[in-house]
Motif scaffolding. Structure first.
Motif, short mmCIF file in Angstrom:
data_model
loop_
_atom_site.label_atom_id
_atom_site.label_comp_id
_atom_site.label_asym_id
_atom_site.label_seq_id
_atom_site.Cartn_x
_atom_site.Cartn_y
_atom_site.Cartn_z
N GLN A 75 0.81 -1.22 0.00
CA GLN A 75 0.00 0.00 0.00
C GLN A 75 0.85 1.27 0.00
N HIS A 76 2.12 1.16 0.36
CA HIS A 76 2.99 2.33 0.48
C HIS A 76 4.30 2.08 -0.27
N PRO A 77 4.25 2.21 -1.59
CA PRO A 77 5.44 1.89 -2.39
C PRO A 77 6.68 2.72 -2.04
N VAL A 94 7.92 3.36 0.78
CA VAL A 94 8.68 2.72 1.86
C VAL A 94 8.60 1.20 1.78
N SER A 95 8.21 0.71 0.63
CA SER A 95 8.00 -0.72 0.44
C SER A 95 9.24 -1.55 0.76
N GLU A 96 10.38 -1.14 0.25
CA GLU A 96 11.61 -1.91 0.46
C GLU A 96 11.96 -2.00 1.94
N ALA A 97 11.84 -0.90 2.65
CA ALA A 97 12.15 -0.90 4.09
C ALA A 97 11.17 -1.79 4.86
N LEU A 98 9.89 -1.68 4.53
CA LEU A 98 8.89 -2.50 5.23
C LEU A 98 9.11 -3.99 4.98
N ILE A 99 9.47 -4.34 3.76
CA ILE A 99 9.73 -5.75 3.45
C ILE A 99 10.94 -6.25 4.24
N GLY A 100 11.97 -5.42 4.35
CA GLY A 100 13.14 -5.81 5.13
C GLY A 100 12.83 -6.00 6.60
N ILE A 101 12.07 -5.08 7.15
CA ILE A 101 11.67 -5.20 8.56
C ILE A 101 10.78 -6.41 8.76
N SER A 102 9.86 -6.62 7.84
CA SER A 102 8.98 -7.79 7.92
C SER A 102 9.79 -9.08 7.94
#
Length: 67
Positions: free
Chosen positions: A26-28, A30-38
């Motif tokens: 939903q938030h491209p 910050v997508s990369e950062a969120l995927i890394g944190i996930s």
């Protein structure tokens, strides 16, 4: 702490990881950062699950899969 309490927290961590994955879609910006944190949260959950299976469950006779 009973192993099932830790396994409950493991499930909570998996749920957080899933929500972060969903937010990344939903938030491209910050997508990369969120995927890394996930991924980090999911790895932590997996490590806790392994800890219960190898260190705690054998001592208590609990099958982690059924907790």
């Amino acid at each position: 702490m009973h192993p099932s309490a830790i396994l409950y927290e493991v499930q909570q961590l998996y749920d957080v990881s899933d929500r972060l994955d969903s937010l990344s879609e939903q938030h491209p910006q910050v997508s990369e950062a969120l995927i890394g944190i996930s991924g980090s949260v999911r790895n932590t959950a997996t490590l806790l699950e392994v800890l219960v299976a190898t260190k705690i469950a054998p001592l208590s006779g609990l099958d982690p899969a059924s907790a």
